[in-house]
Scaffold this active site. Structure first.
Site, PDB file in Angstrom:
ATOM      1  N   ASN A   1      39.034  44.489  52.660  1.00 24.24           N
ATOM      2  CA  ASN A   1      39.404  46.398  53.371  1.00 24.24           C
ATOM      3  C   ASN A   1      39.606  47.146  52.156  1.00 24.24           C
ATOM      4  OD1 ASN A   1      39.171  45.632  56.063  1.00 24.24           O
ATOM      5  ND2 ASN A   1      40.712  44.530  54.959  1.00 24.24           N
TER       6      ASN A   1
ATOM      7  N   LYS B   1      42.070  34.523  42.291  1.00 27.67           N
ATOM      8  CA  LYS B   1      42.645  35.293  41.279  1.00 27.67           C
ATOM      9  C   LYS B   1      43.698  33.860  41.707  1.00 27.67           C
ATOM     10  CE  LYS B   1      42.583  39.527  42.180  1.00 27.67           C
ATOM     11  NZ  LYS B   1      43.044  41.120  42.363  1.00 27.67           N
TER      12      LYS B   1
ATOM     13  N   SER C   1      45.133  32.695  52.712  1.00 26.91           N
ATOM     14  CA  SER C   1      46.781  33.489  52.827  1.00 26.91           C
ATOM     15  C   SER C   1      46.447  32.447  53.443  1.00 26.91           C
ATOM     16  CB  SER C   1      46.608  34.751  52.915  1.00 26.91           C
ATOM     17  OG  SER C   1      46.447  35.102  51.744  1.00 26.91           O
TER      18      SER C   1
ATOM     19  N   ASP D   1      43.392  46.073  40.117  1.00 25.40           N
ATOM     20  CA  ASP D   1      43.808  45.871  41.602  1.00 25.40           C
ATOM     21  C   ASP D   1      43.980  47.246  42.023  1.00 25.40           C
ATOM     22  OD1 ASP D   1      44.081  44.120  43.789  1.00 25.40           O
ATOM     23  OD2 ASP D   1      46.363  43.731  42.621  1.00 25.40           O
ATOM     24  N   LEU D   2      43.862  46.631  43.345  1.00 25.09           N
ATOM     25  CA  LEU D   2      44.386  47.410  44.796  1.00 25.09           C
ATOM     26  C   LEU D   2      45.752  47.358  45.054  1.00 25.09           C
ATOM     27  CD1 LEU D   2      43.417  50.142  46.465  1.00 25.09           C
ATOM     28  CD2 LEU D   2      42.593  48.905  47.871  1.00 25.09           C
ATOM     29  N   ASP D   3      46.236  46.571  45.665  1.00 23.78           N
ATOM     30  CA  ASP D   3      47.055  46.423  46.411  1.00 23.78           C
ATOM     31  C   ASP D   3      48.605  45.935  45.307  1.00 23.78           C
ATOM     32  OD1 ASP D   3      49.187  46.185  48.493  1.00 23.78           O
ATOM     33  OD2 ASP D   3      48.554  44.373  48.796  1.00 23.78           O
TER      34      ASP D   3
ATOM     35  N   THR E   1      49.690  48.503  50.357  1.00 26.06           N
ATOM     36  CA  THR E   1      49.861  48.089  51.495  1.00 26.06           C
ATOM     37  C   THR E   1      50.263  46.592  52.048  1.00 26.06           C
ATOM     38  OG1 THR E   1      47.091  47.226  50.764  1.00 26.06           O
ATOM     39  CG2 THR E   1      47.143  49.155  51.532  1.00 26.06           C
TER      40      THR E   1
ATOM     41  N   SER F   1      39.603  44.658  43.551  1.00 23.38           N
ATOM     42  CA  SER F   1      40.492  43.312  44.887  1.00 23.38           C
ATOM     43  C   SER F   1      40.591  41.923  45.610  1.00 23.38           C
ATOM     44  CB  SER F   1      40.629  44.718  45.381  1.00 23.38           C
ATOM     45  OG  SER F   1      42.004  44.171  47.002  1.00 23.38           O
ATOM     46  N   ALA F   2      40.651  41.027  46.070  1.00 23.73           N
ATOM     47  CA  ALA F   2      40.420  39.972  47.077  1.00 23.73           C
ATOM     48  C   ALA F   2      40.072  40.598  48.256  1.00 23.73           C
ATOM     49  CB  ALA F   2      41.763  39.129  46.677  1.00 23.73           C
ATOM     50  N   SER F   3      40.386  42.219  48.654  1.00 27.20           N
ATOM     51  CA  SER F   3      40.959  42.013  49.679  1.00 27.20           C
ATOM     52  C   SER F   3      39.250  42.939  50.461  1.00 27.20           C
ATOM     53  CB  SER F   3      41.957  43.570  50.127  1.00 27.20           C
ATOM     54  OG  SER F   3      41.544  44.067  51.034  1.00 27.20           O
TER      55      SER F   3
ATOM     56  N   LYS G   1      50.777  36.381  47.598  1.00 26.99           N
ATOM     57  CA  LYS G   1      50.294  37.639  46.689  1.00 26.99           C
ATOM     58  C   LYS G   1      49.159  38.127  45.985  1.00 26.99           C
ATOM     59  CE  LYS G   1      53.507  41.062  44.837  1.00 26.99           C
ATOM     60  NZ  LYS G   1      54.279  41.374  43.668  1.00 26.99           N
ATOM     61  N   GLY G   2      48.409  37.765  45.706  1.00 27.82           N
ATOM     62  CA  GLY G   2      46.684  38.356  45.087  1.00 27.82           C
ATOM     63  C   GLY G   2      46.187  37.291  45.605  1.00 27.82           C
ATOM     64  N   LEU G   3      46.352  36.495  47.012  1.00 32.84           N
ATOM     65  CA  LEU G   3      45.482  35.511  47.354  1.00 32.84           C
ATOM     66  C   LEU G   3      44.406  35.814  47.993  1.00 32.84           C
ATOM     67  CD1 LEU G   3      48.042  32.265  48.522  1.00 32.84           C
ATOM     68  CD2 LEU G   3      46.164  32.309  46.060  1.00 32.84           C
ATOM     69  N   SER G   4      42.815  35.529  49.160  1.00 35.20           N
ATOM     70  CA  SER G   4      42.505  35.897  49.748  1.00 35.20           C
ATOM     71  C   SER G   4      43.078  35.397  50.880  1.00 35.20           C
ATOM     72  CB  SER G   4      40.926  35.614  49.240  1.00 35.20           C
ATOM     73  OG  SER G   4      40.966  33.788  49.679  1.00 35.20           O
ATOM     74  N   ARG G   5      42.099  36.590  52.224  1.00 38.10           N
ATOM     75  CA  ARG G   5      42.761  36.157  53.222  1.00 38.10           C
ATOM     76  C   ARG G   5      42.023  34.624  53.831  1.00 38.10           C
ATOM     77  NH1 ARG G   5      38.739  39.501  56.922  1.00 38.10           N
ATOM     78  NH2 ARG G   5      39.132  41.309  55.218  1.00 38.10           N
TER      79      ARG G   5
ATOM     80  N   LYS H   1      43.823  38.614  61.917  1.00 37.12           N
ATOM     81  CA  LYS H   1      45.380  39.125  61.601  1.00 37.12           C
ATOM     82  C   LYS H   1      44.543  40.582  61.113  1.00 37.12           C
ATOM     83  CE  LYS H   1      46.272  39.704  56.945  1.00 37.12           C
ATOM     84  NZ  LYS H   1      46.144  40.345  55.951  1.00 37.12           N
TER      85      LYS H   1
ATOM     86  N   GLU I   1      46.994  45.211  36.931  1.00 39.08           N
ATOM     87  CA  GLU I   1      47.799  43.835  38.476  1.00 39.08           C
ATOM     88  C   GLU I   1      49.017  43.751  38.241  1.00 39.08           C
ATOM     89  OE1 GLU I   1      47.082  41.782  40.243  1.00 39.08           O
ATOM     90  OE2 GLU I   1      45.329  41.190  40.613  1.00 39.08           O
ATOM     91  N   ASP I   2      49.286  43.582  39.652  1.00 37.52           N
ATOM     92  CA  ASP I   2      51.246  43.700  40.130  1.00 37.52           C
ATOM     93  C   ASP I   2      51.671  41.982  40.072  1.00 37.52           C
ATOM     94  OD1 ASP I   2      51.949  43.863  43.361  1.00 37.52           O
ATOM     95  OD2 ASP I   2      49.497  43.376  42.488  1.00 37.52           O
TER      96      ASP I   2
END
Length: 224
Positions: free
Chosen positions: A124, A151, A56, A13-15, A21, A120-122, A49-53, A82, A175-176
């Site tokens: 970006n 996720k 969210s 996972d990235l974030d 971020t 990552s769900a991001s 936390k961990g949700l897609s855009r 956003k 993952e965090d």
């Protein structure tokens, strides 16, 4: 139980694992929530936390009782708004923002011949990796646009193994978030939690400090 010797790749996972971020997501979402007249709270922040855009945005709207106030097109525009805010914040990221020990761990994986991918769900993630100067480590990044579920569904982690040519059981997922750990476990990968053991209770192993994440420490935890 998977042995350390069976592991051929690592799915990141990235974030919250490589860099933070989340602070930028929080700033951007809270600003949008304020604009929509939805009260911001720690509970709402943690829920994102961990949700897609889009997931969210739906949670924010539902929290404010506004889930039926906007059309699908309007929701897309809000999500884009956003993201534009978020990207303004992301432009300030540098390699100094990589969590302690992570660059050394990536170098170690490279030297030992392990394969790596990003789950990552991001959307970006490539931009963030570029700002951190880590693009060369991650040629393989799951495109969130190809996913049908977010996720804790295991889909993203299964794809992250596939794009590096491995079976999920040959991978360790980092993952965090609890949703991410659940997804890793459902994908049949070994789950490595980054954060508090009291929160990441489902993880196969947990490291509270990113500096502790080394192959030797992972091997010790897996084979103990």
């Amino acid at each position: 139980m998977t042995k350390f010797e069976d592991i051929k790749g690592f799915v990141f996972d990235l974030d919250g694992v490589i860099t933070d971020t989340a602070q930028f997501h929080t700033k951007a979402w809270s600003k949008l929530a304020q604009q929509l007249g939805v009260e911001w709270s720690d509970e709402l922040q943690n829920g994102l936390k961990g949700l897609s855009r889009m997931d969210s945005l739906e949670l924010i709207l539902t929290t404010g009782g506004k889930e039926n106030d906007y059309s699908a097109t309007e929701k897309e525009k809000l999500a884009t708004q956003k993201n534009d805010l978020y990207l303004q914040f992301v432009k300030t990221i540098t390699p100094a923002d990589i969590f302690p020990g992570i660059k050394e761990f990536l170098d170690e994986l490279n030297q030992q011949g392990y394969l790596m991918s990003i789950a990552s769900a991001s959307k970006n993630a490539p931009t963030v990796l570029s700002k951190l100067e880590l693009t060369d480590y991650f040629e393989h990044v799951v495109d969130p646009n190809t996913l049908t579920k977010g996720k804790p569904d295991p889909e993203i982690f299964i794809k992250a193994a596939e794009i590096i040519g491995l079976k999920p059981e040959q991978c360790i997922g980092l993952e965090d978030a609890t949703a991410g750990i659940s997804g890793i476990n459902a994908a049949n990968e070994v789950s490595l939690g980054v954060g508090s053991p009291a929160i990441l209770t489902e993880a196969d192993m947990v490291f509270e400090d990113t500096k502790e994440i080394t192959l030797a420490n992972i091997k010790a935890k897996m084979n103990s």
